[in-house]
Design a protein around this motif. Structure first.
Motif, short mmCIF file in Angstrom:
data_model
loop_
_atom_site.label_atom_id
_atom_site.label_comp_id
_atom_site.label_asym_id
_atom_site.label_seq_id
_atom_site.Cartn_x
_atom_site.Cartn_y
_atom_site.Cartn_z
N LYS A 23 -4.17 -6.64 16.90
CA LYS A 23 -4.06 -5.42 16.11
C LYS A 23 -2.76 -4.76 16.55
O LYS A 23 -2.43 -4.75 17.72
N THR A 26 -0.05 1.43 15.31
CA THR A 26 0.34 2.05 14.05
C THR A 26 0.76 3.51 14.20
O THR A 26 1.33 4.08 13.28
N ASN A 27 0.46 4.11 15.36
CA ASN A 27 0.77 5.53 15.55
C ASN A 27 0.85 5.81 17.05
O ASN A 27 0.06 5.28 17.82
N LYS A 36 -2.39 4.44 18.84
CA LYS A 36 -3.52 4.06 17.98
C LYS A 36 -3.17 2.80 17.22
O LYS A 36 -2.01 2.54 16.92
N TRP A 37 -4.19 1.99 16.94
CA TRP A 37 -4.02 0.79 16.13
C TRP A 37 -5.13 0.77 15.11
O TRP A 37 -6.28 0.55 15.38
N ASP A 38 -4.77 1.10 13.87
CA ASP A 38 -5.72 1.20 12.77
C ASP A 38 -5.54 0.02 11.82
O ASP A 38 -4.41 -0.36 11.49
N ASP A 39 -6.66 -0.55 11.36
CA ASP A 39 -6.61 -1.62 10.37
C ASP A 39 -6.06 -1.09 9.05
O ASP A 39 -6.33 0.04 8.67
N LYS A 41 -3.05 -0.25 8.19
CA LYS A 41 -1.86 0.59 8.25
C LYS A 41 -0.69 -0.25 8.75
O LYS A 41 -0.86 -1.25 9.43
#
Length: 75
Positions: A23, A26-27, A36-39, A41
């Protein structure tokens, strides 16, 4: 021809029952310092030195992180 500047991404290794996935960060918030690591994005890109420092901090906090040159498919 001018050489294209390399961009780096940070991957977080996530283990599941029968596989391991990557992953991407992403932010990054500055106060408090949180990644943060968001799916779904787009992966953030970093300079090489910043990516290495951030990945080191993530590893020190128990998250298996790796620095990679941004692959073409993460446009």
């Amino acid at each position: 021809m001018a050489r294209k500047a390399e961009q780096y991404v940070i991957g977080i290794l996530s283990s599941y029952e029968d596989r391991t996935e990557i992953k991407y960060v992403t932010n990054v918030q500055t106060e408090p310092k949180v990644a943060k690591w968001d799916d779904g994005k787009e992966a953030m890109t970093f300079s090489k030195d910043y990516a290495k420092d951030l990945a080191f901090g993530l590893c020190m906090n128990g998250y298996p992180a790796i620095v990679m040159i941004k692959p073409d498919y993460l446009t």
